[in-house]
Write an enzyme that holds these catalytic residues in place. Structure first.
Site, short mmCIF file in Angstrom:
data_model
loop_
_atom_site.label_atom_id
_atom_site.label_comp_id
_atom_site.label_asym_id
_atom_site.label_seq_id
_atom_site.Cartn_x
_atom_site.Cartn_y
_atom_site.Cartn_z
CG ASP B 64 -76.36 -10.80 23.14
OD1 ASP B 64 -75.44 -10.43 23.65
OD2 ASP B 64 -76.59 -10.59 22.07
CB THR B 97 -75.05 -5.58 23.25
OG1 THR B 97 -75.28 -6.65 23.83
CG2 THR B 97 -73.90 -6.06 22.16
CB THR B 98 -76.15 -5.08 28.35
OG1 THR B 98 -76.50 -6.51 27.54
CG2 THR B 98 -77.33 -4.61 29.18
CG ASP B 395 -71.57 -11.99 23.29
OD1 ASP B 395 -72.16 -11.87 22.26
OD2 ASP B 395 -72.27 -11.18 24.16
N1 LIG Z 1 -66.69 -11.47 37.83
C1 LIG Z 1 -67.37 -10.14 37.58
N2 LIG Z 1 -67.37 -9.20 38.65
C2 LIG Z 1 -67.83 -7.87 38.50
N3 LIG Z 1 -68.10 -7.52 37.32
C3 LIG Z 1 -68.10 -8.24 36.30
C4 LIG Z 1 -67.60 -9.55 36.44
N4 LIG Z 1 -67.64 -10.22 34.95
C5 LIG Z 1 -68.29 -9.33 34.34
N5 LIG Z 1 -68.48 -8.01 34.92
C6 LIG Z 1 -68.90 -6.79 34.34
O1 LIG Z 1 -70.23 -6.88 33.81
C7 LIG Z 1 -70.43 -6.36 32.67
C8 LIG Z 1 -70.88 -7.06 31.40
O2 LIG Z 1 -72.25 -7.61 31.55
P1 LIG Z 1 -72.85 -8.18 30.46
O3 LIG Z 1 -72.08 -9.10 29.89
O4 LIG Z 1 -74.39 -8.71 31.24
O5 LIG Z 1 -73.36 -6.93 29.56
P2 LIG Z 1 -72.66 -6.69 28.32
O6 LIG Z 1 -71.27 -7.27 28.20
O7 LIG Z 1 -72.45 -5.11 28.43
O8 LIG Z 1 -73.52 -6.91 27.09
P3 LIG Z 1 -73.93 -8.32 26.27
O9 LIG Z 1 -72.88 -9.32 26.98
O10 LIG Z 1 -75.08 -8.45 26.72
O11 LIG Z 1 -73.59 -8.06 24.94
C9 LIG Z 1 -69.01 -5.71 32.24
O12 LIG Z 1 -68.99 -4.54 32.87
C10 LIG Z 1 -68.10 -6.49 33.21
O13 LIG Z 1 -66.97 -5.80 33.42
MG LIG Z 2 -71.07 -9.64 28.13
#
Ligand SMILES: Nc1ncnc2c1ncn2[C@@H]1O[C@H](COP(=O)(O)OP(=O)(O)OP(=O)(O)O)[C@@H](O)[C@H]1O
Ligand SMILES: [Mg+2]
Ligand SMILES: Nc1ncnc2c1ncn2[C@@H]1O[C@H](COP(=O)(O)OP(=O)(O)OP(=O)(O)O)[C@@H](O)[C@H]1O
Ligand SMILES: [Mg+2]
Lengths: 542, 558
Positions: B64, B97-98, B395
């Protein structure tokens, strides 16, 4: 690897500046290198306890910094006492502890499996497969394996009168422990203890009702199961009788002394007259208390608190044997066992509140003058105490641990009587099933699944190696027989009985234990594979 | 966010650049890039985790963004504003958040060249704000709205949003299981105010993650009990429940009181009076009809045994938060005296039970009539795993909560970012001058999300991005990265990689604000207070490890 620049930036003039607090002291590794170094650390730990797996596994002697010696074969204990420093290796310690908390047995096996999975993933990483895809493949394989376990599981039948199968299970669990020469006795004890407290309808085994006590002295063979409560106390006066039949017990949490207010108070004694009055008052109170107890028909007093010599003498004179300073948990156990009520003051004492036991007797041990009280033939038979004996503290401790494993093994069967065959039989069979599933998987995950199948071989390999058999040949032979005969009960013949049929050798592990091992190990491996960056806050040099 | 917008004096730590103007700006940008670089490997479904060991020696494993930044203990003032936006995103929408940090840093990176060339930060800020507005309008225009009226399809929308948010986490492989759990938990709540604090979370080490469970009601760990508790009944149907803030123990009524005793015979009278006090309390509780007695304060052995004699269950020292949740769920109110307990002060629930979960015993209240609450009981092989599960579920819960409020979704996996990028680029061409360049830089910055997802998955990001640009030029607006397939791209709307549009709206606007904020700082002033050590008294290093050492396992107490 360009590691430093991440945390340590320079501006356009080349001047460095700090982004994190105490940056200089934080250490950091990342990338595939980091994953590999984690794998190495975890495997090192797994290798240490690999040699204690199975009936021919060796014990470890652990010496703590204070010089305390522990001799043990129990995976969770070894790992906990090893004082592992490495962060990833610490996860393995937690892994075996959670197996211990939940199941109580199989704590060595789970670490061996996790170590093998990590070893396999190293090769896959070298082939350029993304760590998370490896983890995904392992997960898929794990699902296949767990389903297969259920398919090959067998039900172990037992009834209250026919417990032979339970005894055999307990024996398997004890097979690798120091107590193995007494394992008949220990197995019987474990089974009797669990059956005494088990609630078959709710499939619940309240472990609180099984007390395991130990004392140095005698030998393992003197270990006994007491169907009742054992209290490490004796009668308060040496001239009291040493046993009470048909005991009616007053269980008191108030002291045998004149009541004192909790509120702060002051009593001025100014004259001889007043002092005499006080003496008399106290004396009357004692008599009154003893009378109240006797009136209810009680013939034994168990007291959480103490009383002075005068009270003690009076009790003795009034033929009222008493025990003092009995701890809270014991008081509760006694109350449950004798179906008595814990009484907080003499005014509340009535005949219905007395506990009932067939016999309460003092037992003494060997040459020592220590005495203990045994309360048996209780109104409620569902409390038991196992009293472990052994020639020294190390043995008593290890015997207690072994007994704990055996109790857990039997409990697991009472809760869920499905088992899989041990000696690696189930692992080999699952390996075959997973390998087959891998062949039917078109995506990259198939490589990871095959690796999972190879990792499952780690348990039978270690068992064979620890038993002095040539590991590879032995495994290959058993495996090919499993394929040829389609028989999933063939395992490693650790004891050299000349028979690989684990069903006939009565070597089995509870299904939930094996299942949990697979799930936990896979989960841990995913976590390790997913960590590509370890940031450790430095310790200030002082 | 607003608050963080106008820092007047930024405190400095040693080592911070004290230059002014352009050099200061550039060095701030480098600092932000360094932070983003650390986070970048955690993005997306193939994102990795970090293991961060604190000075006290305890380790956390997490993916996260907000948590990582918090644990990193960042002191650089400009870089700290990234920590702030991550935290704000976490509080606001929970997920993304990332992404928000990566976006902000990338925006800065794309304009670094212009700053070096002497373009005024004011112009850049203006361009960013315009581009951001364009992006937000575009999201509104193309988002897909799912009709709430159809419960079936609405539920499946929620499930999809939950599982997208989990796809980068440790629980990735258990997505279906946990999405169901999260959606069910959110649907337990009152659908009007959706107060997620009513979802309790309890962690019990041991077991697989898939052994976690959802309890429709309140659950808390069995409290410390005195002798006699085992003789109490442990399961009730429709019991009356009383929650107290009263100590039920035989004790001096007032600590500083002192009584003078005239004669020894008065002793008994005082003692009797003391007993009278506690017995009266206990009798009042029994008379009120309560069968389950809970108290924030201790319930002593005397009371425990008294209740046991009357088949009443009691638990003392119940943590305040748990007691609060019980009251909310079963009704009634916390009583601070026993003297006047009436029926309306008591609560009730369909079923109360003390049950074994893993190695622990739990008190569980189910079928509660009042507030709608539930408890997630999380299991896992190590404490760190469970904590990460908790963060991931947080989340997902927030995401689902947002989605329940308005059912607007966009496709993730870089799809929406690629579309916005193309849209802004097209629009920028109609604007003359430097503003055009800045808007194009913004458009380029948005591509960091798909690019990083590719990089983390080991795909060839240049190739995938080219394919995506082509698709989007042809109006295939939901094409995004596919980390599993051979193609590398797919229609993520059809592949059900859905995210509530609010996550993206919030991320893009906060990232823009943060970038603008950093661009507006051209001098950092060292405040006098900053010389003082900022952390409180520190334990000598290694204390924690030392304390942990040599405890041994001992015999499990069972
Ligand atoms: N199955 C999938 N295929 C492609 N991209 C995906 C898939 N699932 C999620 N994503 C993408 O991954 C990204 C989210 O990544 P991640 O959850 O690591 O980071 P975040 O949501 O920005 O931060 P955090 O979860 O740490 O608060 C989003 O852009 C989302 O659209
Ligand atoms: Mg995420
Ligand atoms: N007589 C036997 N023949 C073959 N295999 C056996 C025999 N007895 C036990 N085993 C096998 O040995 C393994 C158990 O070994 P051991 O008890 O040392 O480790 P563990 O149960 O994993 O951990 P621990 O008991 O330390 O918590 C199981 O796989 C079991 O099937
Ligand atoms: Mg064992």
């Amino acid at each position: 690897m360009a590691e430093p620049q991440a945390m340590y930036a320079t501006d356009e003039y080349g001047r460095p500046f700090i982004i994190l607090r105490e940056q200089a002291k934080k250490t950091r590794t990342h990338g595939v290198q980091a994953i590999k170094s984690h794998i190495l650390a975890a495997r090192t730990v797994a290798n240490v306890i690999r040699t204690s797996l199975g009936p021919r596994g060796l014990d470890k002697i652990l010496i703590s910094p204070d010089g305390d010696i522990t001799v043990t074969n129990d995976g969770a204990t070894i790992l906990t006492q090893m004082e592992v420093e490495h962060q990833i290796a610490k996860l393995l310690v937690q892994l075996s502890r959670s197996q211990d908390d939940e199941i109580g047995d199989g704590t060595t096996g789970v670490v061996v499996l996790a170590g093998a999975l990590l070893e396999q993933s190293e090769a896959l990483l070298d082939r350029g497969i993304h760590p998370i895809r490896i983890a995904d493949g392992f997960d898929r394989a794990c699902v296949v394996a767990v389903e297969h376990l259920e398919k090959i599981s067998d039900k172990v039948e037992f009834t209250l009168s026919d417990t032979s199968n339970l005894v055999k299970t307990a024996k398997t669990s004890l097979g690798s422990k120091i107590v193995s020469k007494e394992h008949d006795k220990f197995a019987e004890i474990a089974v009797d203890a669990v059956l005494a407290v088990a609630d078959f309808e709710r499939k619940d085994v309240p472990f609180d009702m099984i007390k395991v006590d130990g004392k140095v002295g005698g030998s393992l063979a003197d270990t006994t199961l007491i169907k009742g409560v054992l209290v490490d106390k004796d009668f308060s006066h040496s001239q009291m009788p040493h046993s009470v039949r048909d005991a009616k017990i007053a269980i008191l949490t108030c002291p045998f002394e004149p009541p004192r207010p909790k509120t702060k108070h002051k009593l001025d004694i100014t004259s001889v007259e007043e002092y005499k009055l006080l003496r008399e008052y106290e004396h009357d109170k004692f008599h009154d208390m003893i009378k109240r107890v006797k009136d209810t028909g009680a013939n034994l007093v168990i007291c959480q608190w103490g009383f002075d010599d005068e009270a003690n003498h009076l009790l003795m004179q009034n033929d009222l044997p008493a025990v003092r300073w009995v701890g809270g948990p014991e008081i509760e156990l006694i109350a449950i066992a004798t179906q008595g009520r814990i009484v907080p003051r003499f005014e509340d004492l009535t005949a219905e509140k007395l506990g009932k036991a067939g016999i309460v007797r003092e037992v003494s041990f060997g040459t020592t003058r220590d005495k203990m009280l045994v309360i048996e033939e209780c109104a409620n038979a569902r409390t038991v105490t196992v009293f472990v004996r052994g020639s020294n503290k190390m043995i008593v401790d290890e015997a207690k641990r072994a007994l704990h494993d055996a109790l857990c093994a039997v409990r697991n069967l009472v809760v869920d009587n499905r088992v899989v065959y041990g000696g690696g039989a189930a692992d080999i069979s699952c390996a075959l099933a997973v390998a087959k599933a891998a062949d039917e998987t078109p995506s990259i995950e198939q490589y990871a699944m095959r690796a999972f199948a190879s990792a499952l071989d780690a348990v039978p390999l270690a068992l064979a190696e620890n038993s002095g058999l040539p590991p590879i040949e032995t495994l290959a032979e058993v495996k090919s027989r499993q394929v040829k005969e389609g028989n999933s009960v063939l395992g490693i013949d650790c004891m050299g009985r000349g028979d690989n049929d684990m069903k006939k050798q009565f070597v089995y592990d509870p299904l939930i234990s094996k299942r949990q091992q697979y799930l936990l190990a896979t989960q841990l491996v995913r976590a390790v594979l997913k960590i590509d960056d370890v940031i450790v806050a430095g310790q200030a040099e002082e | 966010m607003q608050r963080a917008m106008q820092p007047t004096v930024v405190l400095l730590k040693e080592g911070t650049d004290t230059s002014q103007g352009k050099p200061q700006l550039l060095s701030n940008i480098s600092a932000c890039l360094a932070i983003a670089e650390t986070l970048s490997s955690t993005l997306g479904p193939r994102g990795m985790d970090k293991l961060i060991v604190s000075e006290r020696g305890d380790a956390q494993i997490t993916n996260d963004g907000a948590t990582i930044l918090k644990l990193l203990d960042i002191v650089h003032p400009a870089a700290r504003s990234l920590v702030d936006i991550a935290r704000a995103q976490d509080a606001e929408v929970g997920d993304g958040t990332t992404s928000v940090v990566l976006l902000a840093a990338q925006m800065l990176k794309e304009v670094r060249g212009y700053i070096e060339e002497g373009v005024s930060p004011q112009i850049i800020m203006k361009g960013f704000r315009q581009a951001c507005q364009l992006a937000l309008d575009r999201i509104k225009a193309i988002q897909v709205t799912v009709d709430k009226k159809d419960p079936e399809s609405f539920r499946s929308l929620l499930l999809k949003c939950a599982s997208t948010s989990m796809s980068s986490k440790l629980i990735h492989s258990e997505k279906p299981f946990f999405s169901n759990m999260v959606v069910e938990a959110v649907q337990c709540l009152d659908q009007e105010d959706l107060d997620e604090s009513l979802i309790g979370v309890k962690k019990i080490p041991g077991g697989g993650m898939q052994d976690s469970l959802l309890i429709h009601g309140v659950a808390f760990k069995k409290t410390f009990t005195y002798a006699g508790a085992e003789q109490q009944p442990k399961s009730f149907r429709d019991p009356l429940v009383v929650c107290l803030n009263v100590e039920l123990e035989l004790k001096a009524e007032k600590d500083n009181a002192e009584v003078r005793v005239e004669a020894v015979s008065d002793y008994q009278a005082i003692v009797d009076a003391e007993w009278e006090i506690i017995y009266r309390k206990l009798e009042a509780i029994e008379k009120a009809g309560a069968r389950v007695v809970l108290s924030k304060l201790p319930i002593g052995d005397l009371a425990t045994q008294w209740f046991a004699d009357r088949d009443i269950f009691c638990a003392g020292r119940v943590p305040t938060a748990d007691l609060q949740r019980v009251v909310q769920a079963v009704g009634g109110s916390v009583q601070s005296t026993c003297s006047d307990i009436r029926r309306e002060h008591l609560g009730t629930c369909g079923r109360f039970e003390e049950r074994q979960i893993g190695g622990e015993r739990y008190n569980i209240f189910e079928e509660c009539p009042k507030a709608k609450t539930c408890t997630l009981i999380l299991r896992g092989g190590a404490e760190q795993f469970i904590e990460e599960v908790e963060r991931s579920l947080h989340d997902a819960i927030m995401v689902v909560k947002r989605a329940v409020k308005n059912g607007d979704v966009v496709a993730g996996g870089g799809a929406i970012e690629m579309d916005l990028s193309a849209h802004i680029r097209k629009h920028a061409l109609s604007i003359p001058g430097k503003l055009q360049l800045v808007m194009i830089a913004f458009a380029k910055a948005l591509e960091i999300i798909p690019r990083q997802i590719c990089d983390n998955a080991g795909l060839d990001s240049t190739d995938v991005l080219n394919k995506l640009r082509m698709k989007h030029a042809n109006g295939e607006k939901w094409y995004g990265v596919d980390v599993d397939g051979l193609e590398g791209v797919r229609d993520n709307m059809e592949a059900f990689v859905w995210e509530p549009s609010l996550v993206k709206v919030n991320a893009i606007s906060s990232a823009t604000e943060a970038a603008c904020l950093i661009l507006s700082i051209d001098e950092t002033v060292r405040g006098p207070q900053s010389e003082a050590p900022s952390t409180g008294p520190r334990a000598p290093p290694g204390t924690a490890q030392r304390a942990l050492r040599g405890r041994g396992r001992g015999m499990p107490r069972r």
